[in-house]
Design a protein around this motif. Structure first.
Motif, PDB file in Angstrom:
ATOM      1  N   ASP A 108       0.839  -1.197   0.000  1.00  0.00           N
ATOM      2  CA  ASP A 108       0.000   0.000   0.000  1.00  0.00           C
ATOM      3  C   ASP A 108       0.875   1.250   0.000  1.00  0.00           C
ATOM      4  O   ASP A 108       2.101   1.181   0.074  1.00  0.00           O
ATOM      5  CB  ASP A 108      -0.994  -0.010   1.170  1.00  0.00           C
ATOM      6  N   THR A 109       0.239   2.387  -0.097  1.00  0.00           N
ATOM      7  CA  THR A 109       0.965   3.640  -0.232  1.00  0.00           C
ATOM      8  C   THR A 109       1.703   4.049   1.042  1.00  0.00           C
ATOM      9  O   THR A 109       2.469   5.011   1.025  1.00  0.00           O
ATOM     10  CB  THR A 109       0.008   4.773  -0.652  1.00  0.00           C
ATOM     11  N   GLU A 110       1.475   3.331   2.131  1.00  0.00           N
ATOM     12  CA  GLU A 110       2.221   3.560   3.367  1.00  0.00           C
ATOM     13  C   GLU A 110       3.470   2.681   3.448  1.00  0.00           C
ATOM     14  O   GLU A 110       4.255   2.792   4.398  1.00  0.00           O
ATOM     15  CB  GLU A 110       1.337   3.297   4.587  1.00  0.00           C
ATOM     16  N   GLY A 111       3.636   1.783   2.461  1.00  0.00           N
ATOM     17  CA  GLY A 111       4.839   0.951   2.434  1.00  0.00           C
ATOM     18  C   GLY A 111       4.705  -0.405   3.081  1.00  0.00           C
ATOM     19  O   GLY A 111       5.704  -1.117   3.245  1.00  0.00           O
ATOM     20  N   ASN A 112       3.494  -0.795   3.472  1.00  0.00           N
ATOM     21  CA  ASN A 112       3.281  -2.148   3.984  1.00  0.00           C
ATOM     22  C   ASN A 112       3.377  -3.128   2.815  1.00  0.00           C
ATOM     23  O   ASN A 112       2.682  -2.956   1.804  1.00  0.00           O
ATOM     24  CB  ASN A 112       1.913  -2.257   4.659  1.00  0.00           C
ATOM     25  N   LEU A 113       4.217  -4.157   2.947  1.00  0.00           N
ATOM     26  CA  LEU A 113       4.553  -5.005   1.801  1.00  0.00           C
ATOM     27  C   LEU A 113       4.158  -6.465   2.008  1.00  0.00           C
ATOM     28  O   LEU A 113       4.245  -6.999   3.107  1.00  0.00           O
ATOM     29  CB  LEU A 113       6.062  -4.944   1.523  1.00  0.00           C
ATOM     30  N   VAL A 114       3.757  -7.087   0.883  1.00  0.00           N
ATOM     31  CA  VAL A 114       3.459  -8.515   0.833  1.00  0.00           C
ATOM     32  C   VAL A 114       4.298  -9.112  -0.303  1.00  0.00           C
ATOM     33  O   VAL A 114       4.343  -8.548  -1.404  1.00  0.00           O
ATOM     34  CB  VAL A 114       1.971  -8.789   0.552  1.00  0.00           C
ATOM     35  N   ASP A 148      -5.049  -7.232   4.193  1.00  0.00           N
ATOM     36  CA  ASP A 148      -5.317  -7.870   5.481  1.00  0.00           C
ATOM     37  C   ASP A 148      -4.066  -7.715   6.355  1.00  0.00           C
ATOM     38  O   ASP A 148      -2.974  -8.112   5.943  1.00  0.00           O
ATOM     39  CB  ASP A 148      -5.622  -9.348   5.256  1.00  0.00           C
ATOM     40  N   PRO A 149      -4.188  -7.127   7.526  1.00  0.00           N
ATOM     41  CA  PRO A 149      -3.013  -6.933   8.384  1.00  0.00           C
ATOM     42  C   PRO A 149      -2.235  -8.212   8.647  1.00  0.00           C
ATOM     43  O   PRO A 149      -1.007  -8.176   8.800  1.00  0.00           O
ATOM     44  CB  PRO A 149      -3.621  -6.376   9.680  1.00  0.00           C
ATOM     45  N   ASP A 150      -2.923  -9.364   8.669  1.00  0.00           N
ATOM     46  CA  ASP A 150      -2.246 -10.631   8.904  1.00  0.00           C
ATOM     47  C   ASP A 150      -1.375 -11.051   7.728  1.00  0.00           C
ATOM     48  O   ASP A 150      -0.546 -11.947   7.860  1.00  0.00           O
ATOM     49  CB  ASP A 150      -3.266 -11.743   9.189  1.00  0.00           C
ATOM     50  N   HIS A 151      -1.565 -10.421   6.572  1.00  0.00           N
ATOM     51  CA  HIS A 151      -0.802 -10.786   5.376  1.00  0.00           C
ATOM     52  C   HIS A 151       0.443  -9.919   5.193  1.00  0.00           C
ATOM     53  O   HIS A 151       1.292 -10.235   4.363  1.00  0.00           O
ATOM     54  CB  HIS A 151      -1.681 -10.673   4.129  1.00  0.00           C
ATOM     55  N   ILE A 152       0.540  -8.838   5.944  1.00  0.00           N
ATOM     56  CA  ILE A 152       1.681  -7.929   5.801  1.00  0.00           C
ATOM     57  C   ILE A 152       2.944  -8.591   6.334  1.00  0.00           C
ATOM     58  O   ILE A 152       2.986  -9.083   7.454  1.00  0.00           O
ATOM     59  CB  ILE A 152       1.409  -6.599   6.530  1.00  0.00           C
ATOM     60  N   VAL A 153       3.987  -8.586   5.521  1.00  0.00           N
ATOM     61  CA  VAL A 153       5.277  -9.157   5.919  1.00  0.00           C
ATOM     62  C   VAL A 153       6.225  -8.065   6.393  1.00  0.00           C
ATOM     63  O   VAL A 153       6.844  -8.171   7.443  1.00  0.00           O
ATOM     64  CB  VAL A 153       5.916  -9.944   4.756  1.00  0.00           C
ATOM     65  N   THR A 154       6.345  -7.003   5.609  1.00  0.00           N
ATOM     66  CA  THR A 154       7.188  -5.862   5.987  1.00  0.00           C
ATOM     67  C   THR A 154       6.311  -4.674   6.353  1.00  0.00           C
ATOM     68  O   THR A 154       5.604  -4.136   5.495  1.00  0.00           O
ATOM     69  CB  THR A 154       8.120  -5.459   4.830  1.00  0.00           C
ATOM     70  N   PRO A 155       6.317  -4.235   7.599  1.00  0.00           N
ATOM     71  CA  PRO A 155       5.546  -3.043   7.987  1.00  0.00           C
ATOM     72  C   PRO A 155       6.099  -1.786   7.310  1.00  0.00           C
ATOM     73  O   PRO A 155       7.312  -1.667   7.079  1.00  0.00           O
ATOM     74  CB  PRO A 155       5.733  -2.971   9.505  1.00  0.00           C
ATOM     75  N   GLY A 156       5.232  -0.869   7.010  1.00  0.00           N
ATOM     76  CA  GLY A 156       5.615   0.336   6.288  1.00  0.00           C
ATOM     77  C   GLY A 156       6.644   1.202   6.982  1.00  0.00           C
ATOM     78  O   GLY A 156       7.286   2.040   6.331  1.00  0.00           O
ATOM     79  N   ILE A 157       6.829   1.029   8.285  1.00  0.00           N
ATOM     80  CA  ILE A 157       7.810   1.846   9.006  1.00  0.00           C
ATOM     81  C   ILE A 157       9.222   1.637   8.466  1.00  0.00           C
ATOM     82  O   ILE A 157      10.084   2.503   8.595  1.00  0.00           O
ATOM     83  CB  ILE A 157       7.758   1.544  10.522  1.00  0.00           C
ATOM     84  N   TYR A 158       9.463   0.482   7.816  1.00  0.00           N
ATOM     85  CA  TYR A 158      10.786   0.187   7.287  1.00  0.00           C
ATOM     86  C   TYR A 158      11.011   0.744   5.879  1.00  0.00           C
ATOM     87  O   TYR A 158      12.128   0.702   5.369  1.00  0.00           O
ATOM     88  CB  TYR A 158      11.015  -1.329   7.239  1.00  0.00           C
ATOM     89  N   VAL A 159       9.965   1.217   5.228  1.00  0.00           N
ATOM     90  CA  VAL A 159      10.038   1.611   3.819  1.00  0.00           C
ATOM     91  C   VAL A 159       9.866   3.115   3.687  1.00  0.00           C
ATOM     92  O   VAL A 159       8.861   3.676   4.120  1.00  0.00           O
ATOM     93  CB  VAL A 159       8.960   0.874   2.989  1.00  0.00           C
ATOM     94  N   GLN A 160      10.855   3.749   3.057  1.00  0.00           N
ATOM     95  CA  GLN A 160      10.811   5.202   2.918  1.00  0.00           C
ATOM     96  C   GLN A 160      10.272   5.670   1.571  1.00  0.00           C
ATOM     97  O   GLN A 160       9.668   6.729   1.472  1.00  0.00           O
ATOM     98  CB  GLN A 160      12.218   5.792   3.121  1.00  0.00           C
ATOM     99  N   ARG A 161      10.520   4.882   0.516  1.00  0.00           N
ATOM    100  CA  ARG A 161      10.093   5.298  -0.818  1.00  0.00           C
ATOM    101  C   ARG A 161       9.522   4.104  -1.583  1.00  0.00           C
ATOM    102  O   ARG A 161       9.943   2.974  -1.386  1.00  0.00           O
ATOM    103  CB  ARG A 161      11.249   5.932  -1.605  1.00  0.00           C
ATOM    104  N   ILE A 162       8.581   4.407  -2.496  1.00  0.00           N
ATOM    105  CA  ILE A 162       7.859   3.379  -3.241  1.00  0.00           C
ATOM    106  C   ILE A 162       7.778   3.782  -4.705  1.00  0.00           C
ATOM    107  O   ILE A 162       7.598   4.961  -5.029  1.00  0.00           O
ATOM    108  CB  ILE A 162       6.427   3.222  -2.695  1.00  0.00           C
ATOM    109  N   VAL A 163       7.865   2.777  -5.588  1.00  0.00           N
ATOM    110  CA  VAL A 163       7.578   2.996  -7.004  1.00  0.00           C
ATOM    111  C   VAL A 163       6.688   1.852  -7.485  1.00  0.00           C
ATOM    112  O   VAL A 163       6.881   0.696  -7.116  1.00  0.00           O
ATOM    113  CB  VAL A 163       8.874   3.091  -7.846  1.00  0.00           C
TER     114      VAL A 163
END
Length: 234
Positions: free
Chosen positions: A161-167, A200-215
């Motif tokens: 998502d645009t906050e950097g939460n990654l699957v 789904d929050p249970d599917h997130i592997v990397t929380p967005g707090i670790y990600v600064q930029r997205i493309v």
């Protein structure tokens, strides 16, 4: 904080410098941050130290940076698919720091967790332990390995998502998650970019707090490193 950038080159603007240490996610050609690798090549930055499980193949992935001689050193566990790598290494033009694959993964994980060093049995009594501190615990011998922290981590995610939460999807969930935590700055390319709350929050592997930029990379190429087919029976 705005995290989404229009393309890979813009996402890396102001982050690249000669001599930096870059972690690049992926396993073989699976889950590699290809658009970000291409942007690094186009930037012309040089003398890079790259931490990656492998060195890509000729003409694809990190092989592109080897072709342009932008890489000074590789910290890897496997490089057997790249002729350019072999040629440069044998000519003394490229440094290599080999790691057992599990040790490499733990060095990255430790760096992301703020652990400066750890002990492992793997490699004790071999060339892997040369020049490293050793110790004995409960009658067993161990070698000390340092955690790894990157100036920049580049990763590839199947969804985010645009906050950097990654699957991550299947085999692409290899070195990408731990590298995302071990970069002072982490830039993620995402195949399916959605709005916050759509994962789904249970599917997130990397929380967005670790990600600064997205493309966003909706049309990411799926390379096949080694094609194996069944022989025809008729």
């Amino acid at each position: 904080m705005r995290k989404v950038y229009p393309d890979a080159s813009v996402a890396l603007a102001g982050l690249l410098k000669d001599g930096m240490l870059v972690m690049a996610g992926g396993f073989g050609l699976c889950g590699i941050p290809e658009s970000l690798i291409l942007a690094i090549r186009e930037s012309g930055v040089k003398n890079l130290t790259i931490v990656s499980n492998n060195a890509g193949v000729d003409g694809v992935g990190l092989g592109l940076l080897l072709e342009t001689r932008q890489v000074k050193k590789m910290i890897s566990s496997y490089v057997g698919e790249n002729k350019t790598f072999a040629q440069q290494y044998l000519a003394g033009e490229l440094e290599i720091e080999f790691n057992p694959q599990g040790t490499l993964a733990e060095r990255i994980r430790a760096g992301g967790a703020g652990i400066p060093a750890f002990y492992t049995k793997t490699g004790f009594g071999t060339a892997v332990a040369d020049g490293k501190q050793t110790a004995t615990f409960d009658g067993e011998n161990y070698v000390m390995e340092r955690g790894l922290v990157a100036d920049l981590s580049i990763v590839h995610a199947w969804k985010g998502d645009t906050e950097g939460n990654l699957v991550y999807r299947k085999t692409a969930r290899n070195f990408n998650p731990i590298m995302a935590t071990a970069g002072r700055v982490t830039v993620a390319e995402i195949e399916n970019l959605v709005e916050p709350g759509q994962i789904d929050p249970d599917h997130i592997v990397t929380p967005g707090i670790y990600v600064q930029r997205i493309v966003s990379v909706p049309n990411a190429t799926k390379h096949i490193e080694q094609r194996t087919v069944r022989k025809r029976t008729a």
